[in-house]
Design a protein around this motif. Structure first.
Motif, PDB file in Angstrom:
ATOM      1  N   ASP A 567      18.880 -48.113 -78.477  1.00  0.00           N
ATOM      2  CA  ASP A 567      19.556 -49.396 -78.335  1.00  0.00           C
ATOM      3  C   ASP A 567      20.718 -49.500 -79.321  1.00  0.00           C
ATOM      4  OD1 ASP A 567      17.791 -49.351 -80.479  1.00  0.00           O
ATOM      5  OD2 ASP A 567      17.536 -51.535 -80.462  1.00  0.00           O
ATOM      6  N   GLU A 568      21.651 -50.405 -79.049  1.00  0.00           N
ATOM      7  CA  GLU A 568      22.834 -50.543 -79.885  1.00  0.00           C
ATOM      8  C   GLU A 568      22.505 -50.971 -81.311  1.00  0.00           C
ATOM      9  OE1 GLU A 568      27.234 -51.876 -78.742  1.00  0.00           O
ATOM     10  OE2 GLU A 568      25.844 -53.563 -78.850  1.00  0.00           O
ATOM     11  N   PRO A 569      21.546 -51.870 -81.540  1.00  0.00           N
ATOM     12  CA  PRO A 569      21.197 -52.196 -82.937  1.00  0.00           C
ATOM     13  C   PRO A 569      20.486 -51.070 -83.673  1.00  0.00           C
ATOM     14  CG  PRO A 569      20.574 -53.979 -81.448  1.00  0.00           C
ATOM     15  CD  PRO A 569      20.911 -52.799 -80.593  1.00  0.00           C
ATOM     16  N   GLY A 570      20.065 -50.023 -82.967  1.00  0.00           N
ATOM     17  CA  GLY A 570      19.411 -48.899 -83.617  1.00  0.00           C
ATOM     18  C   GLY A 570      17.988 -49.142 -84.016  1.00  0.00           C
ATOM     19  N   LYS A 571      17.283 -50.065 -83.341  1.00  0.00           N
ATOM     20  CA  LYS A 571      15.910 -50.411 -83.695  1.00  0.00           C
ATOM     21  C   LYS A 571      14.869 -49.621 -82.904  1.00  0.00           C
ATOM     22  CE  LYS A 571      17.436 -53.585 -86.481  1.00  0.00           C
ATOM     23  NZ  LYS A 571      17.412 -53.366 -87.956  1.00  0.00           N
ATOM     24  N   LEU A 572      15.230 -49.110 -81.734  1.00  0.00           N
ATOM     25  CA  LEU A 572      14.277 -48.396 -80.886  1.00  0.00           C
ATOM     26  C   LEU A 572      14.604 -46.911 -80.926  1.00  0.00           C
ATOM     27  CD1 LEU A 572      11.918 -48.597 -78.899  1.00  0.00           C
ATOM     28  CD2 LEU A 572      13.590 -48.877 -77.051  1.00  0.00           C
ATOM     29  N   GLU A 573      13.660 -46.112 -81.435  1.00  0.00           N
ATOM     30  CA  GLU A 573      13.910 -44.684 -81.633  1.00  0.00           C
ATOM     31  C   GLU A 573      12.988 -43.851 -80.761  1.00  0.00           C
ATOM     32  OE1 GLU A 573      13.671 -41.419 -85.269  1.00  0.00           O
ATOM     33  OE2 GLU A 573      14.407 -43.447 -85.672  1.00  0.00           O
ATOM     34  N   VAL A 574      13.569 -42.812 -80.147  1.00  0.00           N
ATOM     35  CA  VAL A 574      12.783 -41.870 -79.359  1.00  0.00           C
ATOM     36  C   VAL A 574      11.979 -40.989 -80.318  1.00  0.00           C
ATOM     37  CG1 VAL A 574      12.876 -39.978 -77.698  1.00  0.00           C
ATOM     38  CG2 VAL A 574      14.503 -41.859 -77.533  1.00  0.00           C
ATOM     39  N   PRO A 575      10.681 -40.795 -80.075  1.00  0.00           N
ATOM     40  CA  PRO A 575       9.900 -39.938 -80.965  1.00  0.00           C
ATOM     41  C   PRO A 575      10.456 -38.513 -81.006  1.00  0.00           C
ATOM     42  CG  PRO A 575       8.471 -41.180 -79.487  1.00  0.00           C
ATOM     43  CD  PRO A 575       9.862 -41.375 -79.000  1.00  0.00           C
ATOM     44  N   ALA A 576      10.382 -37.914 -82.174  1.00  0.00           N
ATOM     45  CA  ALA A 576      10.782 -36.508 -82.294  1.00  0.00           C
ATOM     46  C   ALA A 576       9.889 -35.645 -81.414  1.00  0.00           C
ATOM     47  CB  ALA A 576      10.688 -36.069 -83.747  1.00  0.00           C
ATOM     48  N   ARG A 577      10.456 -34.591 -80.866  1.00  0.00           N
ATOM     49  CA  ARG A 577       9.655 -33.702 -80.028  1.00  0.00           C
ATOM     50  C   ARG A 577      10.018 -32.253 -80.342  1.00  0.00           C
ATOM     51  NH1 ARG A 577      13.459 -35.392 -75.860  1.00  0.00           N
ATOM     52  NH2 ARG A 577      14.684 -33.608 -75.151  1.00  0.00           N
ATOM     53  N   ALA A 578       9.010 -31.394 -80.226  1.00  0.00           N
ATOM     54  CA  ALA A 578       9.171 -29.955 -80.413  1.00  0.00           C
ATOM     55  C   ALA A 578       8.522 -29.271 -79.215  1.00  0.00           C
ATOM     56  CB  ALA A 578       8.534 -29.502 -81.722  1.00  0.00           C
ATOM     57  N   LEU A 579       9.331 -28.672 -78.358  1.00  0.00           N
ATOM     58  CA  LEU A 579       8.853 -28.007 -77.154  1.00  0.00           C
ATOM     59  C   LEU A 579       9.002 -26.502 -77.334  1.00  0.00           C
ATOM     60  CD1 LEU A 579      10.395 -30.299 -74.378  1.00  0.00           C
ATOM     61  CD2 LEU A 579       8.207 -30.532 -75.581  1.00  0.00           C
ATOM     62  N   PHE A 602       3.033 -25.743 -74.249  1.00  0.00           N
ATOM     63  CA  PHE A 602       1.788 -26.474 -74.474  1.00  0.00           C
ATOM     64  C   PHE A 602       1.728 -27.789 -73.694  1.00  0.00           C
ATOM     65  CE2 PHE A 602       2.229 -23.662 -78.159  1.00  0.00           C
ATOM     66  CZ  PHE A 602       1.015 -23.013 -78.108  1.00  0.00           C
ATOM     67  N   ASP A 603       2.558 -27.911 -72.664  1.00  0.00           N
ATOM     68  CA  ASP A 603       2.471 -29.008 -71.694  1.00  0.00           C
ATOM     69  C   ASP A 603       2.545 -30.381 -72.374  1.00  0.00           C
ATOM     70  OD1 ASP A 603       2.355 -29.899 -69.063  1.00  0.00           O
ATOM     71  OD2 ASP A 603       0.182 -30.109 -69.096  1.00  0.00           O
ATOM     72  N   VAL A 604       3.514 -30.553 -73.262  1.00  0.00           N
ATOM     73  CA  VAL A 604       3.713 -31.839 -73.933  1.00  0.00           C
ATOM     74  C   VAL A 604       4.416 -32.787 -72.962  1.00  0.00           C
ATOM     75  CG1 VAL A 604       4.790 -33.019 -75.880  1.00  0.00           C
ATOM     76  CG2 VAL A 604       3.876 -30.706 -76.165  1.00  0.00           C
ATOM     77  N   ARG A 605       3.765 -33.919 -72.648  1.00  0.00           N
ATOM     78  CA  ARG A 605       4.349 -34.842 -71.677  1.00  0.00           C
ATOM     79  C   ARG A 605       4.390 -36.286 -72.157  1.00  0.00           C
ATOM     80  NH1 ARG A 605       1.303 -33.681 -66.144  1.00  0.00           N
ATOM     81  NH2 ARG A 605      -0.383 -32.951 -67.511  1.00  0.00           N
ATOM     82  N   THR A 606       3.747 -36.612 -73.262  1.00  0.00           N
ATOM     83  CA  THR A 606       3.739 -37.989 -73.754  1.00  0.00           C
ATOM     84  C   THR A 606       4.041 -38.023 -75.244  1.00  0.00           C
ATOM     85  OG1 THR A 606       1.358 -37.951 -74.224  1.00  0.00           O
ATOM     86  CG2 THR A 606       2.035 -38.685 -72.023  1.00  0.00           C
ATOM     87  N   ALA A 607       4.449 -39.211 -75.691  1.00  0.00           N
ATOM     88  CA  ALA A 607       4.713 -39.429 -77.111  1.00  0.00           C
ATOM     89  C   ALA A 607       4.510 -40.908 -77.413  1.00  0.00           C
ATOM     90  CB  ALA A 607       6.132 -39.003 -77.476  1.00  0.00           C
ATOM     91  N   GLY A 608       4.280 -41.215 -78.697  1.00  0.00           N
ATOM     92  CA  GLY A 608       4.097 -42.601 -79.108  1.00  0.00           C
ATOM     93  C   GLY A 608       5.419 -43.229 -79.507  1.00  0.00           C
ATOM     94  N   TYR A 609       5.785 -44.312 -78.851  1.00  0.00           N
ATOM     95  CA  TYR A 609       7.023 -45.029 -79.124  1.00  0.00           C
ATOM     96  C   TYR A 609       6.696 -46.258 -79.982  1.00  0.00           C
ATOM     97  CZ  TYR A 609       9.471 -42.308 -75.539  1.00  0.00           C
ATOM     98  OH  TYR A 609      10.029 -41.303 -74.798  1.00  0.00           O
ATOM     99  N   TYR A 610       7.271 -46.307 -81.172  1.00  0.00           N
ATOM    100  CA  TYR A 610       7.015 -47.424 -82.084  1.00  0.00           C
ATOM    101  C   TYR A 610       7.943 -48.588 -81.747  1.00  0.00           C
ATOM    102  CZ  TYR A 610       6.762 -50.197 -86.347  1.00  0.00           C
ATOM    103  OH  TYR A 610       6.604 -51.219 -87.244  1.00  0.00           O
ATOM    104  N   GLN A 611       7.394 -49.790 -81.630  1.00  0.00           N
ATOM    105  CA  GLN A 611       8.151 -50.995 -81.332  1.00  0.00           C
ATOM    106  C   GLN A 611       8.147 -51.900 -82.553  1.00  0.00           C
ATOM    107  OE1 GLN A 611       5.826 -52.094 -77.769  1.00  0.00           O
ATOM    108  NE2 GLN A 611       7.698 -51.727 -76.589  1.00  0.00           N
ATOM    109  N   GLN A 612       9.335 -52.080 -83.147  1.00  0.00           N
ATOM    110  CA  GLN A 612       9.432 -52.841 -84.384  1.00  0.00           C
ATOM    111  C   GLN A 612       9.138 -54.323 -84.178  1.00  0.00           C
ATOM    112  OE1 GLN A 612      13.189 -52.172 -86.279  1.00  0.00           O
ATOM    113  NE2 GLN A 612      12.603 -50.186 -87.105  1.00  0.00           N
ATOM    114  N   PHE A 613       9.502 -54.849 -82.989  1.00  0.00           N
ATOM    115  CA  PHE A 613       9.390 -56.295 -82.821  1.00  0.00           C
ATOM    116  C   PHE A 613       7.943 -56.782 -82.851  1.00  0.00           C
ATOM    117  CE2 PHE A 613       9.322 -54.510 -78.578  1.00  0.00           C
ATOM    118  CZ  PHE A 613       8.295 -55.192 -77.948  1.00  0.00           C
TER     119      PHE A 613
END
Length: 660
Positions: A567-579, A602-613
């Motif tokens: 997002d433009e305010p920079g509050k929502l970040e995509v989790p880091a991933r290593a494939l 290793f079939d990585v398909r999900t990640a935890g997205y942190y929501q600041q609000f």
């Protein structure tokens, strides 16, 4: 791309990729004062190449943003640029982007012998108009190369079937012919985690099928040479929508036709050249709309024609290259069924550019480059004003070498006019912004390279840094009750980064690694906190380790992406991933090779997205863009065959040329 959700596909990419500002050894080419560049070929890639996106992914300074599996919508960012800030050339011809804010990498063809060159930020003026981010140039198999025949076939996950073929032949009396053909298809039936239903579900309407053909003929003229190239492409694909709003009925057909003829004659101290070319791109979009505000049918065509005259020569220790070019582009609506009928638009452009390189010694080179481009835009809609604008661009550089070390530095000014979509909009997709100003930037970069052999160890390393201050950047905001995207100039941005690459060989081991670190700031007045620009990874690493013994080569690789905000305010970040990935290549006979590549091991398909609000973490699919999932583990088995194999001496000479 004219209906609501099709427009949303490009818009979500735009928010991440456009918002305020994106050889055998694949080593950065920093020794030329023209600018830092990277080169690669289909054959020199350490991994099996499926599309242009996978060809470019290992290169330093680049980030490929995907909306799904291979051959799905993908965009290119260079040194943190927006994907609309990258210029594209195919067979030396500039590609128009009148129907989209950026070129989709999945629409670029690929054949055996294809070469990709990426100018990072600074583009030679004699190539043509560049852009803020840089330029990608794709060159098809060359008719002047060694005679050879190549065939590559592959099959794999998600109904993947692929074939590429190319041939270079001498027809006698100096006449040379290169031909290429490619075809591929995929069901796209991978599964992804549905956060609403809390289970894995299949991705629907994500299939594609495409074919392309090429012929290039070189004829000696005594004196001089004539080269003629023709290319045809056709593609059909589904547009699946997002994980929250599926669009199972949307279909898109595209086609591209390209023709160019080039002439070259000897001249005092150099060569004079001339080129004429034309490109036509067509789209056919169909849907079963859910609301009366969406289109059910729209066909469009974009026709571009142009030409240039050039001179290249050497005067003592000064080498020059100059070009005068002109082009005309028209966006022409066709059949349309929907509430907002489109209007056409035209652009005429002319440019003059020159490059000069001075080498007072073998160890020192200084370079200067300048262009002046002007353009006139006109819309069929009388409410949108026509207008003329022009911008100069220039850069200079220096290169110095001492033994195994070399150093290069460059600085300059780049600019880009708003494209058709940004200025004139599209029905159901983008709202017109006829008053957009060209965006521009001042950029500097510097770096050093080391290349040396220590007995059995061959080592190449490079470290570069860059910084950019941009003005009047073009980004997209959502307006109206329908939340449609509209381009706007937002002010200033700052980008700085580091690029590092390493290549090493020792006995049978080979290591290749590239890292791009990026810091960005959105310095628009309405954002006092100066957040990061969305869609740009702060860290992007690609590494491969291989070991070859006899005819067998084993490989393991890893791709790491971190620090992407959405997002433009920079509050929502995509989790880091290593494939991770792995594969092997086996030469089973002379000219015959079998290979197996496993991606996302290793079939990585999900990640935890942190929501600041609300201080919670939710599980969502991994992806480059929030609502577009990437596939899990995929397997590709391929067979390569060279019935007319290059002689070993020719192969060694080619490898040496690529490395140097």
């Amino acid at each position: 791309m004219r209906a609501r959700v099709l427009g949303a596909i490009v818009f979500f990419v735009a928010r991440g990729a456009l918002a305020q500002d994106e050889v055998e050894d694949v080593i950065v080419r920093g020794e030329q004062a023209q600018g830092f560049e990277s080169r690669t070929t289909v054959e020199s890639s350490p991994r099996e190449v499926t599309d242009v996106a996978s060809l470019l992914e290992p290169l330093v300074g680049l980030h490929v943003r995907r909306l799904g599996a291979d051959d799905g919508f993908a965009t290119l960012s260079i040194r943190g640029s927006g994907s609309n800030e990258v210029a594209f050339y195919l067979a030396g011809v500039p590609l128009p982007s009148a129907a989209d804010p950026t070129v989709d990498l999945s629409t670029l063809p690929l054949w055996p012998g294809t070469r990709a060159r990426v100018h990072r930020t600074f583009t030679p003026a004699a190539l043509g108009p560049g852009s803020l981010g840089g330029t990608l140039s794709i060159d098809p198999p060359s008719a002047t190369g060694p005679e050879r025949t190549d065939l590559w076939m592959a099959g794999g996950s998600f109904g993947d079937l692929r074939m590429r073929a190319a041939d270079v032949s001498d027809l006698g009396r100096g006449v040379r012919l290169a031909t290429g053909f490619s075809a591929s298809r995929q069901d796209g039936d991978f599964t992804f985690w549905d956060p609403a239903r809390q289970l894995f579900v299949p991705r629907l309407n994500d299939d594609f099928a495409q074919a392309s053909a090429l012929a290039s003929l070189v004829v000696p003229m005594h004196p001089g040479t004539m080269r003629a190239t023709a290319m045809l492409q056709a593609r059909e694909q589904g547009l699946p929508g997002t994980i929250f709003v599926a669009t199972p009925a949307q279909r898109l057909r595209t086609d591209r036709e390209l023709a160019t003829i080039e002439l070259a004659w000897p001249a005092p101290h150099g060569t004079v050249g001339a080129q004429l070319w034309t490109v036509r791109q067509g789209t056919d979009f169909r849907d079963v709309p859910e609301t009366p505000l969406d289109a059910s049918l729209e066909t469009t065509s974009i026709v571009t024609a142009g030409g240039n005259a050039s001179y290249r020569g050497r005067f003592g220790n000064v080498q020059i290259a100059s070009k005068l070019d002109a082009r005309a582009e028209r966006y022409e609506p066709g059949d349309y069924v929907g509430p907002f009928p489109p209007s056409g638009a035209t652009r005429g452009a002319v440019g003059l550019g020159a490059d000069a390189e001075w080498r007072p010694t073998r160890a020192i080179a200084a370079d200067a480059s300048a262009r002046f481009d002007g353009w006139y835009d006109a819309a069929s809609d009388p409410t949108i004003p026509s207008g003329f604008d022009a911008r100069p661009t220039a850069h200079a550089g220096i290169d110095a070498r001492a033994g195994s070390f070399s150093f290069a530095a460059h600085g300059g000014y780049t600019a880009r006019p708003a494209n058709f979509v940004e200025r004139f909009g599209t029905p159901g997709g983008f709202i017109p912004s006829p008053d957009l100003q060209p965006e521009s930037a001042f950029t500097i970069d510097a770096g050093g390279r080391f290349k040396k052999r220590f007995g059995k160890l061959k080592l190449e390393a490079e470290l570069d840094g860059f910084g950019q201050l941009a003005q009047d950047l073009i980004t997209f905001e959502t307006v109206s009750a329908r939340q449609l995207p509209k381009a706007t100039n937002i002010g200033r941005a700052a980008l700085a980064g580091v690029e590092a690459e390493l290549g090493a060989r020792f006995f049978g081991f080979e290591i290749r690694a590239s890292y791009t670190g990026l810091h960005t700031e959105n310095d628009a007045d309405y954002l006092p906190d100066h957040p990061s620009l969305p869609g740009r990874p702060a860290h992007d690493f690609v590494g491969d380790v291989a070991y070859a013994v006899g005819p067998l080569r084993l490989r393991w690789g890893i791709d790491v992406v971190a620090g992407v905000t959405l997002d433009e305010p920079g509050k929502l970040e995509v989790p880091a991933r290593a494939l991770q990935s792995a594969g092997f290549r086996l030469d089973v006979a002379r000219g015959v090779r079998v290979a197996l590549d496993v991606r996302n091991l290793f079939d990585v398909r999900t990640a935890g997205y942190y929501q600041q609000f609300n201080n919670t973490t939710i599980v969502n699919p991994i992806g480059d863009v929030y609502d577009y999932p990437l596939p899990g583990r995929s397997i590709l088995l391929s067979l390569a065959w060279q019935p007319r194999e290059l002689a070993p001496s020719v192969t060694r000479a080619q490898d040496a040329a690529e490395h140097d």
